[in-house]
Design a protein around this motif. Structure first.
Motif, PDB file in Angstrom:
ATOM      1  N   UNK B  64       0.885  -1.251  -0.113  1.00 19.11           N
ATOM      2  CA  UNK B  64       0.161  -0.211   0.090  1.00 19.11           C
ATOM      3  C   UNK B  64       1.009   1.173   0.090  1.00 19.11           C
ATOM      4  N   UNK B  65       0.990   1.881  -1.117  1.00 16.06           N
ATOM      5  CA  UNK B  65       1.715   3.158  -1.213  1.00 16.06           C
ATOM      6  C   UNK B  65       0.873   4.470  -1.130  1.00 16.06           C
ATOM      7  N   UNK B  81      -4.226 -12.865  -5.627  1.00 19.87           N
ATOM      8  CA  UNK B  81      -5.512 -13.372  -5.800  1.00 19.87           C
ATOM      9  C   UNK B  81      -5.917 -13.223  -4.354  1.00 19.87           C
ATOM     10  N   UNK B  82      -5.104 -13.583  -3.501  1.00 22.09           N
ATOM     11  CA  UNK B  82      -5.379 -13.975  -2.199  1.00 22.09           C
ATOM     12  C   UNK B  82      -5.055 -12.531  -1.076  1.00 22.09           C
ATOM     13  N   UNK B  87      -8.229  -7.540  -2.485  1.00 23.67           N
ATOM     14  CA  UNK B  87      -9.595  -7.962  -2.284  1.00 23.67           C
ATOM     15  C   UNK B  87     -10.205  -6.551  -1.858  1.00 23.67           C
ATOM     16  N   UNK B  88      -9.686  -5.797  -0.690  1.00 23.27           N
ATOM     17  CA  UNK B  88     -10.290  -4.623  -0.578  1.00 23.27           C
ATOM     18  C   UNK B  88     -10.485  -3.460  -1.641  1.00 23.27           C
ATOM     19  N   UNK B  89      -9.444  -3.475  -2.411  1.00 27.65           N
ATOM     20  CA  UNK B  89      -9.467  -2.139  -3.401  1.00 27.65           C
ATOM     21  C   UNK B  89      -9.822  -2.672  -4.708  1.00 27.65           C
ATOM     22  N   UNK B  90      -9.517  -3.903  -5.027  1.00 29.76           N
ATOM     23  CA  UNK B  90      -9.678  -4.209  -6.363  1.00 29.76           C
ATOM     24  C   UNK B  90     -10.579  -5.604  -6.514  1.00 29.76           C
ATOM     25  N   UNK B  91     -11.662  -5.699  -5.989  1.00 27.73           N
ATOM     26  CA  UNK B  91     -12.505  -7.028  -6.180  1.00 27.73           C
ATOM     27  C   UNK B  91     -12.289  -7.556  -7.475  1.00 27.73           C
ATOM     28  N   UNK B  92     -12.443  -6.666  -8.444  1.00 31.87           N
ATOM     29  CA  UNK B  92     -12.471  -7.317  -9.740  1.00 31.87           C
ATOM     30  C   UNK B  92     -11.240  -8.128 -10.230  1.00 31.87           C
ATOM     31  N   UNK B  93      -9.987  -7.827  -9.516  1.00 28.43           N
ATOM     32  CA  UNK B  93      -8.893  -8.571  -9.857  1.00 28.43           C
ATOM     33  C   UNK B  93      -9.063  -9.992  -9.040  1.00 28.43           C
ATOM     34  N   UNK B 170       1.488  -0.049 -10.647  1.00 23.24           N
ATOM     35  CA  UNK B 170       0.995   0.683  -9.618  1.00 23.24           C
ATOM     36  C   UNK B 170      -0.212   0.890  -9.875  1.00 23.24           C
ATOM     37  N   UNK B 171      -1.408   0.539  -9.083  1.00 23.54           N
ATOM     38  CA  UNK B 171      -2.658   0.602  -9.530  1.00 23.54           C
ATOM     39  C   UNK B 171      -3.221   1.717  -8.459  1.00 23.54           C
ATOM     40  N   UNK B 172      -4.053   2.742  -8.946  1.00 30.08           N
ATOM     41  CA  UNK B 172      -4.534   3.832  -7.936  1.00 30.08           C
ATOM     42  C   UNK B 172      -5.760   3.266  -7.487  1.00 30.08           C
ATOM     43  N   UNK B 173      -5.892   3.329  -6.147  1.00 35.85           N
ATOM     44  CA  UNK B 173      -7.070   3.100  -5.670  1.00 35.85           C
ATOM     45  C   UNK B 173      -8.380   3.827  -6.158  1.00 35.85           C
ATOM     46  N   UNK B 174      -9.536   2.869  -6.357  1.00 30.46           N
ATOM     47  CA  UNK B 174     -10.709   3.529  -7.123  1.00 30.46           C
ATOM     48  C   UNK B 174     -11.225   4.376  -6.192  1.00 30.46           C
ATOM     49  N   UNK B 175     -11.997   5.508  -6.825  1.00 30.94           N
ATOM     50  CA  UNK B 175     -12.955   6.329  -6.185  1.00 30.94           C
ATOM     51  C   UNK B 175     -13.887   5.569  -5.274  1.00 30.94           C
ATOM     52  N   UNK B 176     -14.305   6.162  -4.145  1.00 33.24           N
ATOM     53  CA  UNK B 176     -15.347   5.539  -3.415  1.00 33.24           C
ATOM     54  C   UNK B 176     -16.526   5.454  -4.280  1.00 33.24           C
ATOM     55  N   UNK B 177     -17.038   4.279  -3.892  1.00 31.79           N
ATOM     56  CA  UNK B 177     -18.456   4.052  -4.890  1.00 31.79           C
ATOM     57  C   UNK B 177     -18.363   3.340  -6.051  1.00 31.79           C
TER      58      UNK B 177
END
Lengths: 179, 286, 826
Positions: B64-65, B81-82, B87-93, B170-177
């Protein structure tokens, strides 16, 4: 890691020496870098229980446990396992006794020709180490990377379900339980 | 089915690896090896030299950066995957990984290796593009950062240079919602996709905001569907809109005829999957 | 019975052990004898064999479907360090003749091609080297100059081809290798009198077994010991020396073939004669033992085990009330580049071509077409899986055209329980059965009526849910006339009529019973079933039986597990051996007990005095005494040392074909019955099929081991699901085989199998085999395609989709749905 020059197949290559622990036994080897881990286990270590079905990473017959994880031994080079601990099907057997997973495969008729079985056992071993009480769907998903042409998988799933019970019971016997 | 001969290097740190890579020769990087080694076994790939980066433990992380999650070159699919962070930030992954190969392959294969392999039918190149990931490419003495959408150039073709290593995603955390959707059709789960459609979006005042859609398995490489995104932006979600967008995307697709189905089939899959993905994304958006 | 069958007299039963309930071992799901050694990794498969000085072979394979070999330059390959030799077809021809062929007249096939290649993957040169890696390096260095010839890919085009497109211009002036017509009964009259004739064009595309282990051989040639020593994973090791001795220019006795545990066959390893000739020839040429294990690509492209690839024009004649009267086919079969087994796969299908129905006559024109593809070989069903599907497709089509319920139409036409043995128009008989009981059991287990209304309700809501039911035959215990009875009558070829199975049993002085089998373990359970049968018959404990396998010089009379024959056949041999052993044991035991043989019986592993509890001698004691204490017994041959015997069992019920082929005789008479019912949901947008529920009920006569039989049924059903939904070999217009790998040839994984598979058994014993046992190794694949196809069609019935070709992969099924949608919208 040391290298010594030699000529093989008309190509100047460096054989590579390395150490690895296989089924609890320390082994030293010097092999050409292109030797697949599956061939190393079968031919150099004379452990023929690991089977080669496709050599392109799909069938899972060659799965072995490397450092606790099931991997395709046809998709690794032997030289990559330096310092690792490997368990093959020969290492699963406990002395003269079958491992509870092997025993469950026997009782549930989880094999017919047996060619895919060592890879299935490795996959099952990893699954049950991570998830001691898997659902049938979790078992199905876990073994979906291992092809079996004989069984239709039903009795393999029963066997892993039964092995999970056996292993949980073993844990209960050996681990002190809170009162 | 045995690989042809190669020389083997196994550096212990990144600088040594970069130095080796800077020297001449037909060299391939060996990370997870789950795509490269099958090609070598078939002798479709016959590199003269392999640089094995599996000892570069400094690249084995998921971290987490702050605003981004950083994934190192040696992070295996199974670990990603695990990962709770993923899981928290990118459930699609995490969801998509159920469709990517099988456990034993995920135990060895790496995300960075998968991206560099750039198979047109691979899922992660599409997902990294909608997540607007950035890829860090290192070579001796210098580094650069490239957006995922600029990295994929064609089938097995990327923007990486011969002397570079993809060290980090580096994957930016998505906006809420943010809501997401993932749909795939393959012969069997775990096979290469005949068609994968992925999307993220938000709902703002009942309208679609910031839609990002990508597709794999159809065209010669995974890509964002910019026209579709434009057509959806600030629109009210609904079946007729989604069907119309899917029609437009399907008509514009350029699938190759192959044993995995005719071009007409690929277009049918787009029409079937895109509305489902958008519906799921809308449902998940909060 | 139709008059053409009058000459086909059913021989009397030779059954000695009548079926009965309450047996001790037969009928138990005993754990398999074979498993502990396999589970511990010590099974001993072909690639585990290593002999001193062994070298390794790799092949140079044709990249072209059809081409003349202009020249081959092996010099660079030979110069590579580690290479022992590089050999072309001409080189091999110095030590080996062409492969045997059951086709009549035969088609010449060389293990390494000579002059031209006829399919992608055909071997043009072989390298023998110190290891496989080097051998493959050298294979890449072999340079071949080609002259490309027109490829034959489509079977109808191939049938009409001429000139350079002919595959075998020296042997034949057409790519149609055989074109024969048959009429069993009054076919023309029945069609002329029919009220309704249903016609369908049906296509079944090629795939193959793809056992997880490929074929392999380790061969040595010793000129001073006079022959070859060969390890092979062939099913048929006790028979093939007689087939291939000529090819290897030695007498059959100079071929010692040693079996190994075989990693799955499903037909694909029945003979393996080409790879044996190839490897043995290389060993002789190179002067060292040679191992050659096909890699997966070679197994796909050169293993000669592709399955049926047929185009049917089928017609079913019916009376006004829906009674079937006659069936007629014109069938073209794409056999690939050679014809190793003739049209044996069609001969096989003649065993049960009319299904479980009363149909008075049957006619067929069969055309064997040669194309530039890998040649056909056996695959689970051996051609009968196709005719089962064609028959069931025709019944569904008839129901649709007559507006009848498909299940009721089946019941109306089914053979009744009191009609057995029932002779079908081709001359084969069905020994016993109760098809109605199987159907009822399956419907109940599945909740057929409940599912049908549920599916209808779901369809009304727009979901594509459907139910399919198939009632099919599972012939077992093959007779060899199927190989040749359809050959040209003037040149029928090798008219073999024997399929014996033998066993050797020796009671060791230690008390162990040593059993030697003459057929290999290929994933069936030969040791387990023999242990159960011998334990039943001789009252010995199964754990006291130790198994070995003969090789082709120490054993004989073994034909192998193919054709779902092994359990029924070895049961016969076990009974014969038991009768002899019992007589010996009683003779020795009675003498030791100072009784007459007629006063003793076998009891719990001992010879015991009838009616007296403690008066007995254990088998071990008898064996020990008879082996080591000769003077304890009277003089005379009947007390010669040791308790051992050899027994052989011939096919229980077979007759010759009629000279004029008005019937084919009895050749596959031990017939099981199966009913599969499945519910599916189709995703109409993608063509994906999900199996929602699955029930299979099988009647394989008396079950020896229900658990292992269930394993066969499930495995066969998995094959059938793959055949129906995902497995097909793709060839492009140039004859390139485009998916010869496990990533693209999509065999089902655990994820693709039904979640709630229910299996039931009905036991209608055979009146002809010992204990009433029937074979059960193929049934799953003989039933699943028909049921699944019906279910998918039912699911899409509102959309008017018809299925006339397998497989229906998602792209293919979506294409059918798209066509129907476009037709509906104009």
């Amino acid at each position: 890691m040391t290298g010594n020059q030699f000529t093989e197949g008309g190509t100047n290559m460096t054989k590579v020496s390395f150490k690895v622990t296989v089924n609890g036994r320390a082994r030293e080897a010097t092999v050409p870098p292109r030797m697949l881990l599956s061939d190393f286990i079968r031919q150099e270590l004379s452990l023929p229980g690991t089977h080669v079905g496709c050599e392109h990473g799909v069938c899972g017959s060659c799965n072995v446990i490397v450092d606790g994880q099931a991997v395709r031994s046809c998709l690794m080079f032997a030289v990559q396992v330096e310092g690792s601990e490997i368990t093959t099907v020969e290492g699963l057997t406990q002395g003269d006794a079958l491992h509870p997973i092997q025993q469950a495969f026997w009782e549930e008729h989880g094999l017919q020709c047996g060619f895919c079985t060592p890879g299935m056992l490795a996959t099952a071993q990893e699954l049950l180490a991570q998830n001691p009480d898997p659902t049938d769907d979790e078992i199905r998903e876990a073994i979906s990377g291992n092809l079996c042409r004989c069984t239709g998988y039903e009795f393999i799933i029963s066997a892993i379900r039964s092995a999970a019970v056996k292993l949980r019971e073993t844990d209960t016997e050996t681990t002190p339980q809170p009162v | 089915m045995k690989p042809s001969a190669f020389s083997y290097e196994c550096p212990n740190d990144l600088q040594a690896a970069l130095a080796l890579l800077a020297s001449d020769g037909d060299t391939r990087i060996l990370a997870g090896g789950q795509s490269l080694v099958p090609m070598m076994n078939y002798r479709l790939a016959q590199p003269e030299r392999l640089i094995d980066i599996n000892r570069l433990s400094e690249l084995d992380y998921i971290r987490d950066d702050g605003g981004v999650i950083a994934i190192g070159a040696l992070a295996r699919h199974a670990a990603i995957k695990s990962s709770d962070l993923i899981k928290e930030h990118f459930p699609i992954v995490a969801e998509a990984y159920d469709w990517i190969a099988h456990a034993a392959v995920r135990n060895r294969g790496t995300l960075c290796g998968n991206l560099c392999h750039a198979d047109a039918a691979s899922e992660m190149p599409a997902i990294m593009q909608i997540l607007e990931a950035e890829l860090v490419l290192l070579k001796v003495g210098t580094s650069r950062v490239i957006a995922a959408q600029d990295f994929f150039l064609g089938t097995y073709e990327t923007a990486i240079a011969a002397d570079e290593i993809l060290t980090e995603v580096r994957i930016p955390k998505p906006a809420a919602g943010t809501g997401w959707g993932f749909e795939e059709v393959a012969m069997r789960r775990g096979d290469y996709a005949w068609c994968t459609v992925v999307a993220t979006l938000r709902i703002s005042d009942g309208k679609i905001a910031a839609p990002r859609i990508a597709m794999a398995g159809v065209n010669d490489c995974a890509a964002r569907l910019r026209d579709a995104e434009a057509a959806l932006t600030e629109q009210t979600p609904g079946a007729s809109l989604f069907d119309a967008v899917a029609d437009t995307v399907a008509d514009a697709a350029t699938p190759a005829e192959s044993s995995a189905g005719s071009a007409a089939y690929k277009r049918d899959l787009i029409r079937a999957l895109l509305p489902r993905v958008l519906n799921d994304a809308v449902t998940r958006a909060t | 019975m139709s008059s053409h069958l009058k000459s086909n007299v059913i021989p009397p039963s030779r059954q000695r052990e009548v079926p009965r309930t309450g047996m001790t071992w037969i009928g138990q799901s005993m754990k398999r004898v074979e498993d502990p050694r396999i589970l511990s990794g010590k099974g001993g498969y072909i690639d585990d064999v290593a002999v001193p000085g062994m070298a390794h072979a790799a092949m140079v394979s044709s990249p072209h479907a059809h081409a003349r070999i202009v020249s081959i330059d092996t010099s660079k390959a030979k110069a590579l360090p580690g290479v022992i030799g590089v050999y072309t077809g001409e080189d091999l021809a110095t030590v080996a003749d062409p492969c045997p062929s059951f086709a009549a007249p035969p088609i010449t096939q060389h293990a390494i091609s000579v002059g031209k290649v006829r399919h992608v993957g055909e071997v043009v040169a072989a390298v023998v080297a110190e290891d496989r890696y080097i051998a493959e390096d050298a294979a890449e260095l072999v340079e071949v100059e080609w002259e490309i010839l027109p490829p034959n890919v489509d079977l109808e085009v191939a049938a009409a081809a001429a000139g350079d497109a002919l595959l075998h211009p020296d042997d034949r002036d057409s790519n149609v290798a055989l074109d024969e017509s048959f009429s069993f009964g009054d076919v023309d009259q029945h069609f002329a009198e029919a009220h309704t004739v249903v016609k369908r064009r049906l296509r079944w595309q090629r795939s193959s077994a793809q056992a997880i282990e490929t074929c392999g051989v380790v061969a040595q040639f010793d000129p001073f010991k006079g022959g070859y020593t060969i390890h092979s994973n062939s099913n048929f090791y006790n028979f093939i020396p007689f087939v291939i001795g000529g090819s290897l220019r030695v007498s059959p006795g100079e071929l010692r073939i040693i079996p190994v545990l075989t990693g799955g066959s499903f037909g694909s390893k029945v003979f393996n004669h080409k790879i044996i000739i190839l490897t043995a020839g290389l060993a002789r040429l190179a002067g060292v033992p040679v191992k050659y294990i096909e890699d997966r690509l070679e197994h796909f492209t050169n293993s000669d085990s592709h399955g049926s690839d047929r185009l049917y024009d089928a017609e079913l004649a019916m009376a006004e009330d829906g009674t079937f009267t006659s069936l007629r086919f014109t069938v073209m079969d794409d056999y690939g580049a050679y014809l190793q087994f003739g049209v044996g796969t069609h001969g096989n299908a003649m065993a049960q071509v009319t299904g479980p129905y009363q149909i008075q006559s049957f006619g067929m024109r069969v055309m064997a077409v040669l194309t530039n593809k890998t040649q056909q070989g056996p695959y689970r069903g051996f051609g009968s899986e196709v005719t089962n599907w064609v028959m069931e497709r025709m019944v569904d089509a008839a129901a649709e055209e007559l507006g009848r319920d498909p299940v009721a139409l089946r019941e109306q036409n089914m053979i009744q329980p009191d009609q057995f043995p029932y002779m079908i128009p081709t001359g084969n008989i069905y020994d016993s059965g109760n098809f109605q009981k199987v159907l009822e059991e399956a419907k109940t287990m599945f909740d057929f009526d409940g599912w049908r209304s549920k599916a209808r309700a779901m369809r009304a809501k727009g979901r594509c849910v459907g139910v399919g039911l198939a009632t099919c035959m599972e012939r077992s215990v093959y007779g060899p006339t199927e190989w040749w009875s359809l050959n040209n009558k003037e040149t029928p070829g090798f008219t073999l009529t024997s399929t014996p199975e033998g066993i050797t049993v020796r009671l060791d002085p230690s008390g162990k019973m040593f059993v030697t089998l003459n057929s290999p373990m290929v994933g069936n359970s030969p040791e387990t079933v023999v242990a159960q049968i011998l334990a039943e018959r001789l009252t010995i404990a199964p754990e006291d039986i130790v198994f070995n396998y003969s090789d082709s010089q120490s054993g004989f009379n073994g034909v192998g597990p193919q054709g779902s024959r092994f359990t029924a056949m070895i049961a016969g041999a076990c009974v014969s051996a038991s009768i002899k052993l019992e007589e010996k044991l009683k003779r020795f035991g009675a003498h030791m007990l100072q009784r007459r043989p007629e006063d003793v019986e076998l009891r719990n592993g001992a010879v015991a005095v009838k009616g007296l509890k403690d008066q007995e001698k254990a088998f071990g004691e008898i064996a020990l005494t008879s082996s080591f204490f000769r003077l304890s017994f009277p003089d005379g041959e009947e007390f010669d040392s040791g308790i051992e015997t050899t027994a052989v069992y011939d096919h229980p019920l077979s007759t010759d074909p009629a000279e004029d082929r008005s019937h084919l005789g009895i050749f596959y008479p031990i017939v099981g019955h199966i009913c599969h019912i499945v519910a599916v949901e189709v995703d109409p947008g993608t063509g994906k099929v999900e199996i929602l529920d699955y029930t299979a009920v099988h009647d394989n006569g008396t079950m020896v081991n229900p658990r292992t039989l269930a394993g066969q049924v499930w495995g066969g059903t998995a094959n059938g699901i793959g055949t129906t939904l995902s497995e097909v070999f793709e060839y492009d217009e140039d004859g390139q085989f485009t998916n010869p790998n496990f990533a693209e040839f999509a065999m089902p994984t655990a994820n693709e199998m039904p979640r709630n598979f229910k299996l039931g058994h009905v036991e209608t014993p055979s009146p002809y085999t010992e204990y009433g046992i029937k074979g059960g190794g193929e049934g799953g694949r003989l039933g699943a395609p028909s049921a699944l196809t019906s279910a998918i069609e039912d699911a899409l019935s509102d959309r008017g989709v018809k299925i006339a070709s397998l497989p229906v992969t998602p792209p293919i099924l979506r294409g059918l749905i798209r066509d129907a949608e476009q037709a509906a919208t104009g």
